[in-house]
Design a protein around this motif. Structure first.
Motif, mmCIF file in Angstrom:
data_model
loop_
_atom_site.group_PDB
_atom_site.id
_atom_site.type_symbol
_atom_site.label_atom_id
_atom_site.label_comp_id
_atom_site.label_asym_id
_atom_site.label_seq_id
_atom_site.Cartn_x
_atom_site.Cartn_y
_atom_site.Cartn_z
ATOM 1 N N ARG A 1 0.841 -1.199 0.000
ATOM 2 C CA ARG A 1 0.000 0.000 0.000
ATOM 3 C C ARG A 1 0.873 1.245 0.000
ATOM 4 N NH1 ARG A 1 -3.833 -1.997 4.939
ATOM 5 N NH2 ARG A 1 -1.750 -2.165 5.860
ATOM 6 N N LEU A 2 0.385 2.273 -0.698
ATOM 7 C CA LEU A 2 1.051 3.569 -0.700
ATOM 8 C C LEU A 2 -0.008 4.651 -0.537
ATOM 9 C CD1 LEU A 2 3.206 5.695 -1.096
ATOM 10 C CD2 LEU A 2 3.198 5.195 -3.549
ATOM 11 N N SER A 3 0.028 5.301 0.610
ATOM 12 C CA SER A 3 -0.905 6.389 0.888
ATOM 13 C C SER A 3 -0.280 7.717 0.485
ATOM 14 C CB SER A 3 -1.252 6.419 2.381
ATOM 15 O OG SER A 3 -1.949 7.603 2.710
ATOM 16 N N VAL A 4 -0.977 8.442 -0.387
ATOM 17 C CA VAL A 4 -0.604 9.817 -0.717
ATOM 18 C C VAL A 4 -1.456 10.704 0.184
ATOM 19 C CG1 VAL A 4 -0.464 11.578 -2.507
ATOM 20 C CG2 VAL A 4 -0.099 9.164 -3.091
ATOM 21 N N ALA A 5 -0.831 11.249 1.212
ATOM 22 C CA ALA A 5 -1.563 11.886 2.310
ATOM 23 C C ALA A 5 -1.389 13.399 2.267
ATOM 24 C CB ALA A 5 -1.080 11.336 3.652
ATOM 25 N N GLN A 6 -2.492 14.098 2.018
ATOM 26 C CA GLN A 6 -2.484 15.546 2.066
ATOM 27 C C GLN A 6 -3.029 16.014 3.409
ATOM 28 O OE1 GLN A 6 -1.489 18.207 -0.239
ATOM 29 N NE2 GLN A 6 -1.714 19.122 1.790
ATOM 30 N N VAL A 7 -2.231 16.802 4.125
ATOM 31 C CA VAL A 7 -2.649 17.312 5.435
ATOM 32 C C VAL A 7 -3.438 18.603 5.227
ATOM 33 C CG1 VAL A 7 -1.887 18.120 7.699
ATOM 34 C CG2 VAL A 7 -0.610 16.291 6.513
ATOM 35 N N PHE A 8 -4.643 18.650 5.839
ATOM 36 C CA PHE A 8 -5.474 19.845 5.829
ATOM 37 C C PHE A 8 -5.583 20.348 7.269
ATOM 38 C CE2 PHE A 8 -6.999 17.447 2.118
ATOM 39 C CZ PHE A 8 -6.845 18.407 1.129
ATOM 40 N N ARG A 9 -5.106 21.571 7.517
ATOM 41 C CA ARG A 9 -5.145 22.132 8.869
ATOM 42 C C ARG A 9 -6.396 23.001 9.007
ATOM 43 N NH1 ARG A 9 0.825 22.472 8.975
ATOM 44 N NH2 ARG A 9 1.428 20.623 10.151
ATOM 45 N N PHE A 10 -7.295 22.551 9.868
ATOM 46 C CA PHE A 10 -8.537 23.274 10.124
ATOM 47 C C PHE A 10 -8.362 24.193 11.324
ATOM 48 C CE2 PHE A 10 -9.977 19.977 7.366
ATOM 49 C CZ PHE A 10 -11.137 20.453 6.770
ATOM 50 N N ALA A 11 -9.096 25.285 11.345
ATOM 51 C CA ALA A 11 -8.986 26.275 12.425
ATOM 52 C C ALA A 11 -9.810 25.898 13.644
ATOM 53 C CB ALA A 11 -9.431 27.651 11.916
ATOM 54 N N GLN A 12 -10.641 24.852 13.546
ATOM 55 C CA GLN A 12 -11.503 24.451 14.652
ATOM 56 C C GLN A 12 -10.868 23.306 15.454
ATOM 57 O OE1 GLN A 12 -12.521 24.435 11.408
ATOM 58 N NE2 GLN A 12 -13.629 26.385 11.376
ATOM 59 N N PRO A 13 -11.221 23.188 16.742
ATOM 60 C CA PRO A 13 -10.723 22.067 17.551
ATOM 61 C C PRO A 13 -11.397 20.756 17.165
ATOM 62 C CG PRO A 13 -12.248 23.400 18.825
ATOM 63 C CD PRO A 13 -12.028 24.130 17.537
ATOM 64 N N ALA A 14 -10.812 19.665 17.620
ATOM 65 C CA ALA A 14 -11.265 18.337 17.219
ATOM 66 C C ALA A 14 -12.717 18.064 17.605
ATOM 67 C CB ALA A 14 -10.353 17.280 17.833
ATOM 68 N N ASP A 15 -13.103 18.398 18.831
ATOM 69 C CA ASP A 15 -14.471 18.101 19.272
ATOM 70 C C ASP A 15 -15.503 18.791 18.391
ATOM 71 O OD1 ASP A 15 -13.583 16.479 21.302
ATOM 72 O OD2 ASP A 15 -13.668 18.050 22.847
ATOM 73 N N MET A 16 -15.239 20.028 18.004
ATOM 74 C CA MET A 16 -16.178 20.779 17.171
ATOM 75 C C MET A 16 -16.291 20.152 15.779
ATOM 76 S SD MET A 16 -16.099 24.816 16.115
ATOM 77 C CE MET A 16 -16.152 25.305 17.853
ATOM 78 N N LEU A 17 -15.153 19.808 15.189
ATOM 79 C CA LEU A 17 -15.170 19.202 13.860
ATOM 80 C C LEU A 17 -15.811 17.814 13.889
ATOM 81 C CD1 LEU A 17 -11.656 20.165 12.464
ATOM 82 C CD2 LEU A 17 -13.867 20.926 11.592
ATOM 83 N N ALA A 18 -15.488 17.041 14.928
ATOM 84 C CA ALA A 18 -16.065 15.697 15.032
ATOM 85 C C ALA A 18 -17.582 15.755 15.154
ATOM 86 C CB ALA A 18 -15.462 14.962 16.224
#
Length: 240
Positions: A176-193
Motif C-alpha cells: 500500500r502507498l498512501s498519498v496523504a495531504q494534510v489539511f489544517r482546520f482552524a476548529q478544535p477536534a471536538d467541534m469538527l467531530a
C-alpha cells in the motif's frame, strides 16, 4: 483491543505527483480470472451491498527528488480484493490511494471508522478511497488530489477549501502507498467531530459509521492499518 507492535514506517515529504494511466491489463487479474470470479461471488453472497467497479492499480511507484511517480493500469475491484485477501501475491504492483488528513487546531487528527457493510468494516483510517477511472484526466494524469478532496467531502461533509493545505506525504506500507495531504482546520477536534457526526446522522453513512479523534499513541491498535498509525505518529504531539 490488541496493540500494534512498534513500527518503523516514516512518511516521506513530497512536493509533486507524476502519476499516469498506461494501457494494458494486469497479468495477475488475467491469470486468476476464474478464481477471482468465484472469490467475489462468495463475498457478494455474504454482503450484497458491495459492488465491482473499475479501479486503478500502480506499478513502479517511487519517490525521486521529492516527486512521486507511478504508472497505473485499469483493473476491477474484484481483482484488487482477491489480491489483497490472498496476501498480495503480485509484488510488482501496489495499491496507491489518497488520504485526506484532517489536522485540528488542538493538534489532533480525525479518522473515520468504516461502516459494517463495507469490506473494511470496523477499520479506522483517514478519509480516502480507491482511485477510479473518473480520477483520470483526458491527458492520462491520475488526479490523486482530486480523489482525496472528493472523498473528504463525501465521507465527512468537510471541505478542503475551508482548511489550510499543509504537508503532502507519501507513506509506503508494503503493498500500500498512501498519498496523504494534510489539511489544517482552524476548529478544535471536538467541534469538527460533532459536525461530521451531524453529517453522518443526516443520512450520509454509506462509508463511515463514526468519526474518531486521534490524539496520542495510546489510541493506536489493530483497527488502524500501519500507514494510518505512521501518519498519526508523525503529526500528533507525542510523535517524538
Amino acid at each position: 483491543m490488541p496493540r500494534l507492535a512498534a513500527m518503523s514506517l516514516t512518511p516521506v515529504a513530497i512536493t509533486a505527483l507524476d502519476l499516469r494511466l498506461h494501457s494494458g491489463s494486469w497479468s495477475f487479474a488475467e491469470a486468476e480470472k476464474l478464481r477471482i470470479t468465484e472469490h467475489w461471488r462468495k463475498l457478494a453472497d455474504a454482503n450484497p451491498r458491495i459492488w465491482n467497479g473499475d479501479v486503478l492499480i500502480c506499478a513502479g511507484a517511487k519517490v525521486a527528488d521529492t516527486v512521486l511517480t507511478g504508472r497505473f493500469i485499469k483493473t476491477d475491484y474484484a481483482s484488487f480484493v482477491a489480491w489483497r485477501d490472498w496476501g498480495w501475491p503480485d509484488k510488482s504492483v501496489s495499491n496507491v490511494f489518497g488520504s485526506a488528513i484532517v489536522h485540528t487546531a488542538d493538534n489532533a487528527l480525525l479518522y473515520g471508522r468504516m461502516a459494517s457493510h463495507t469490506l473494511n468494516a470496523g477499520k479506522i483510517y483517514p478519509p480516502g478511497g480507491s482511485l477510479e477511472m473518473k480520477d483520470v484526466s483526458v491527458d492520462g494524469r491520475v488526479d490523486v488530489m482530486g480523489s482525496l478532496i472528493r472523498e473528504l467531502a463525501e465521507e465527512t461533509g468537510l471541505k478542503a477549501a475551508d482548511a489550510e493545505r499543509a504537508e503532502l506525504l507519501a507513506v509506503f506500507d508494503g503493498p500500500r502507498l498512501s498519498v496523504a495531504q494534510v489539511f489544517r482546520f482552524a476548529q478544535p477536534a471536538d467541534m469538527l467531530a460533532e459536525a461530521v457526526r451531524h453529517y453522518l446522522r443526516s443520512g450520509h453513512e454509506d462509508e463511515l459509521s463514526d468519526i474518531e479523534i486521534v490524539r496520542a499513541s495510546s489510541q493506536f491498535d489493530s483497527t488502524m492499518p500501519a500507514y494510518a498509525v505512521a501518519i498519526a505518529r508523525y503529526l500528533t504531539a507525542d510523535r517524538a
